[in-house]
Design a protein around this motif. Structure first.
Motif, PDB file in Angstrom:
ATOM      1  N   ARG A 191      26.285  39.571  37.195  1.00 13.19           N
ATOM      2  CA  ARG A 191      25.640  38.334  37.675  1.00 13.19           C
ATOM      3  C   ARG A 191      26.474  37.690  38.782  1.00 13.19           C
ATOM      4  O   ARG A 191      25.947  36.991  39.643  1.00 13.19           O
ATOM      5  CB  ARG A 191      25.472  37.377  36.508  1.00 13.19           C
ATOM      6  CG  ARG A 191      26.742  37.157  35.691  1.00 13.19           C
ATOM      7  CD  ARG A 191      26.414  36.621  34.324  1.00 13.19           C
ATOM      8  NE  ARG A 191      27.579  36.426  33.481  1.00 13.19           N
ATOM      9  CZ  ARG A 191      27.531  36.462  32.159  1.00 13.19           C
ATOM     10  NH1 ARG A 191      26.387  36.691  31.542  1.00 13.19           N
ATOM     11  NH2 ARG A 191      28.604  36.258  31.437  1.00 13.19           N
ATOM     12  N   VAL A 192      27.797  37.962  38.751  1.00 12.21           N
ATOM     13  CA  VAL A 192      28.676  37.415  39.792  1.00 12.21           C
ATOM     14  C   VAL A 192      28.299  38.006  41.153  1.00 12.21           C
ATOM     15  O   VAL A 192      28.252  37.309  42.166  1.00 12.21           O
ATOM     16  CB  VAL A 192      30.152  37.732  39.457  1.00 12.21           C
ATOM     17  CG1 VAL A 192      31.074  37.282  40.573  1.00 12.21           C
ATOM     18  CG2 VAL A 192      30.552  37.082  38.136  1.00 12.21           C
ATOM     19  N   ALA A 193      27.992  39.312  41.160  1.00 12.32           N
ATOM     20  CA  ALA A 193      27.623  39.973  42.424  1.00 12.32           C
ATOM     21  C   ALA A 193      26.369  39.347  43.006  1.00 12.32           C
ATOM     22  O   ALA A 193      26.286  39.079  44.208  1.00 12.32           O
ATOM     23  CB  ALA A 193      27.406  41.470  42.180  1.00 12.32           C
ATOM     24  N   LEU A 244      34.939  43.395  41.026  1.00 18.96           N
ATOM     25  CA  LEU A 244      34.195  43.007  39.819  1.00 18.96           C
ATOM     26  C   LEU A 244      34.791  43.656  38.585  1.00 18.96           C
ATOM     27  O   LEU A 244      35.294  44.780  38.649  1.00 18.96           O
ATOM     28  CB  LEU A 244      32.739  43.461  39.939  1.00 18.96           C
ATOM     29  CG  LEU A 244      31.950  42.881  41.106  1.00 18.96           C
ATOM     30  CD1 LEU A 244      30.584  43.565  41.173  1.00 18.96           C
ATOM     31  CD2 LEU A 244      31.780  41.372  40.953  1.00 18.96           C
ATOM     32  N   ARG A 245      34.660  42.965  37.471  1.00 16.96           N
ATOM     33  CA  ARG A 245      35.062  43.563  36.193  1.00 16.96           C
ATOM     34  C   ARG A 245      34.064  44.646  35.802  1.00 16.96           C
ATOM     35  O   ARG A 245      32.852  44.491  36.008  1.00 16.96           O
ATOM     36  CB  ARG A 245      35.097  42.496  35.102  1.00 16.96           C
ATOM     37  CG  ARG A 245      35.549  43.013  33.748  1.00 16.96           C
ATOM     38  CD  ARG A 245      35.677  41.862  32.756  1.00 16.96           C
ATOM     39  NE  ARG A 245      34.386  41.246  32.455  1.00 16.96           N
ATOM     40  CZ  ARG A 245      33.555  41.646  31.504  1.00 16.96           C
ATOM     41  NH1 ARG A 245      33.867  42.692  30.752  1.00 16.96           N
ATOM     42  NH2 ARG A 245      32.418  41.017  31.296  1.00 16.96           N
ATOM     43  N   VAL A 246      34.577  45.736  35.233  1.00 16.78           N
ATOM     44  CA  VAL A 246      33.713  46.755  34.649  1.00 16.78           C
ATOM     45  C   VAL A 246      33.115  46.158  33.373  1.00 16.78           C
ATOM     46  O   VAL A 246      33.842  45.806  32.451  1.00 16.78           O
ATOM     47  CB  VAL A 246      34.541  48.022  34.335  1.00 16.78           C
ATOM     48  CG1 VAL A 246      33.712  49.034  33.574  1.00 16.78           C
ATOM     49  CG2 VAL A 246      35.097  48.630  35.613  1.00 16.78           C
ATOM     50  N   HIS A 284      38.843  38.129  42.203  1.00 14.76           N
ATOM     51  CA  HIS A 284      38.338  38.771  40.970  1.00 14.76           C
ATOM     52  C   HIS A 284      37.858  37.630  40.074  1.00 14.76           C
ATOM     53  O   HIS A 284      38.590  36.647  39.894  1.00 14.76           O
ATOM     54  CB  HIS A 284      39.447  39.582  40.295  1.00 14.76           C
ATOM     55  CG  HIS A 284      38.957  40.453  39.165  1.00 14.76           C
ATOM     56  ND1 HIS A 284      38.384  39.932  38.017  1.00 14.76           N
ATOM     57  CD2 HIS A 284      38.953  41.803  38.998  1.00 14.76           C
ATOM     58  CE1 HIS A 284      38.045  40.931  37.204  1.00 14.76           C
ATOM     59  NE2 HIS A 284      38.382  42.078  37.770  1.00 14.76           N
ATOM     60  N   PRO A 285      36.656  37.736  39.484  1.00 19.86           N
ATOM     61  CA  PRO A 285      36.170  36.604  38.687  1.00 19.86           C
ATOM     62  C   PRO A 285      36.868  36.461  37.339  1.00 19.86           C
ATOM     63  O   PRO A 285      36.752  35.396  36.702  1.00 19.86           O
ATOM     64  CB  PRO A 285      34.684  36.938  38.479  1.00 19.86           C
ATOM     65  CG  PRO A 285      34.611  38.432  38.593  1.00 19.86           C
ATOM     66  CD  PRO A 285      35.683  38.825  39.568  1.00 19.86           C
ATOM     67  N   GLY A 286      37.584  37.511  36.912  1.00 23.53           N
ATOM     68  CA  GLY A 286      38.211  37.479  35.595  1.00 23.53           C
ATOM     69  C   GLY A 286      37.155  37.645  34.491  1.00 23.53           C
ATOM     70  O   GLY A 286      35.994  37.340  34.727  1.00 23.53           O
ATOM     71  N   PRO A 287      37.526  38.134  33.334  1.00 22.63           N
ATOM     72  CA  PRO A 287      38.862  38.613  32.992  1.00 22.63           C
ATOM     73  C   PRO A 287      39.154  39.970  33.645  1.00 22.63           C
ATOM     74  O   PRO A 287      38.255  40.806  33.737  1.00 22.63           O
ATOM     75  CB  PRO A 287      38.809  38.739  31.466  1.00 22.63           C
ATOM     76  CG  PRO A 287      37.351  38.936  31.138  1.00 22.63           C
ATOM     77  CD  PRO A 287      36.580  38.211  32.189  1.00 22.63           C
ATOM     78  N   ILE A 288      40.397  40.156  34.079  1.00 24.13           N
ATOM     79  CA  ILE A 288      40.777  41.403  34.771  1.00 24.13           C
ATOM     80  C   ILE A 288      41.093  42.481  33.738  1.00 24.13           C
ATOM     81  O   ILE A 288      41.778  42.210  32.754  1.00 24.13           O
ATOM     82  CB  ILE A 288      42.061  41.183  35.611  1.00 24.13           C
ATOM     83  CG1 ILE A 288      41.880  40.063  36.623  1.00 24.13           C
ATOM     84  CG2 ILE A 288      42.488  42.473  36.293  1.00 24.13           C
ATOM     85  CD1 ILE A 288      43.186  39.683  37.333  1.00 24.13           C
TER      86      ILE A 288
HETATM   87  N1  ASP Z   1      33.467  35.843  33.801  1.00 26.26           N
HETATM   88  C1  ASP Z   1      32.425  36.410  34.636  1.00 26.26           C
HETATM   89  C2  ASP Z   1      31.091  36.442  33.922  1.00 26.26           C
HETATM   90  O1  ASP Z   1      30.961  35.894  32.858  1.00 26.26           O
HETATM   91  C3  ASP Z   1      32.808  37.753  35.134  1.00 26.26           C
HETATM   92  C4  ASP Z   1      32.947  38.804  34.101  1.00 26.26           C
HETATM   93  O2  ASP Z   1      32.920  38.531  32.887  1.00 26.26           O
HETATM   94  O3  ASP Z   1      33.047  39.937  34.496  1.00 26.26           O
HETATM   95  O4  ASP Z   1      30.166  37.018  34.444  1.00 26.26           O
END
Ligand code: ASP
Length: 330
Positions: A191-193, A244-246, A284-288
């Motif tokens: 959703r961040v993308a 982005l986080r996987v 990076h939006p975290g969590p990494i």
């Molecule tokens: N914290 C962000 C989210 O909730 C990013 C992530 O979890 O990958 O979308």
């Protein structure tokens, strides 16, 4: 409910950002950046700029939401976003109700609409909702008359994350227009993308999605992104690289052979970063997942703005709570 079409007056103790364009903020809800105009996005960023100073004062509070109630409704795990909304509400002097699906009547079978209507019946002014289903925030906004702020709905949008990323880029680069931004990794589940893509494009940046074909399908071209499956071929082109986080919790199995291979091809290591522009900004939006999306030297290195993102998130969320509540007649 009265919806103001006037530009909100700044809360007591704050002055508007010099030169900020007056824009009407008519929305009681913030559901998606896709819904907003460039001017409305800039207006939130400028309002956040004014709120940023509040965190540097010895008394970190303004009375903007005094006597109002903000409810955090989190149906999915969260550390940063939840804490950030909590602090944002407290710095606006609101009362806060913190609700999780675990330990609530949701685990006894209550549906989302009933949960929301019961919470509203307690006199809540703003509901901040995170939910695993895409579209849950929009549905919530139809169930209640108070303000609804989307804190991440499934794979759809995470508008305050998109705004804080854009705020951080603007702070570091002084502009958004004309920038080349890479969004790397698990785009399909992110959703961040989507929030970044919509917000950045409206403000005149170019966005490239980079990742394996299973996570960056060609179909995303129709959203206005350039698609690339070879990070090394394009890494020198970008002003900003947002990793982005996987999303293991949302991912089908077998989307890539192994985490080692994913990290070798799409992870950002110090060695790969040396081939990027010397002034590239890493987000990076975290969590990494350290060692998968980013190596520690990059995450903690001089190009990383990851902790600034977290700091800026607080100001952005104060601005969003304030503007939505004010538009709702607050
Ligand atoms: N914290 C962000 C989210 O909730 C990013 C992530 O979890 O990958 O979308």
């Amino acid at each position: 409910m009265a919806i103001s079409t006037e530009r909100g007056t700044p809360p007591a103790g704050m002055t508007p950002v010099p030169g900020a364009t007056p824009v009407a903020w008519p929305y009681r809800n913030l559901l998606a950046l896709e819904d907003l105009t460039a001017e409305e996005i800039v207006h939130i960023l400028d309002t956040a700029e004014a709120f940023r100073d509040v965190s540097t004062r010895s008394v970190k509070k303004v009375p903007a939401l005094r006597g109002r109630v903000v409810a955090n409704l989190f149906f999915e795990d969260s550390t940063r976003t939840r804490t950030s909304f909590t602090l944002a509400a407290q710095r606006l002097s609101a009362d806060l109700v913190d609700f999780s699906s675990k330990g609530s009547s949701v685990s006894k079978g209550e549906n989302l609409r009933d949960t929301l209507r019961n919470i509203e019946a307690m006199g809540v002014d703003v509901v901040v909702i995170r939910h695993p289903a895409s579209g849950a925030a929009a549905m919530a906004a139809q169930c209640v008359r108070c303000s609804v702020v989307n804190a991440g709905d499934g794979r759809h949008e995470h508008p305050t994350q998109g705004l804080l990323d854009i705020f951080t880029i603007r702070q570091a680069k002084g502009r958004i227009e004309g920038l080349n931004v890479a969004i790397v990794g698990d785009v399909a589940n992110s959703r961040v993308a989507r929030s970044n893509l919509h917000g950045l494009r409206k403000l005149g940046a170019s966005v490239t999605f980079v990742g394996p074909a299973t996570l960056v399908p060609r179909a995303f071209e129709s959203l206005g992104a350039r698609i690339c499956h070879d990070l090394d071929a394009v890494i020198g082109e970008f002003d900003v690289i947002n990793m982005l986080r996987v999303q293991r919790e949302r991912m089908a199995s077998n989307v890539f052979p192994s985490f080692e291979e994913y990290s070798r091809l799409f992870g950002l290591s110090g060695e790969r970063l040396r081939r990027a522009r010397p002034d590239v900004l890493v987000l990076h939006p975290g969590p990494i997942n350290r060692g998968i999306e980013l190596t520690a030297d990059v995450a903690d290195g001089p190009r990383s703005a990851i902790l600034q993102q977290v700091t800026n998130g607080l100001a952005v969320r104060m601005a969003v709570l304030f503007l939505c509540h004010q538009a709702a007649g607050g």
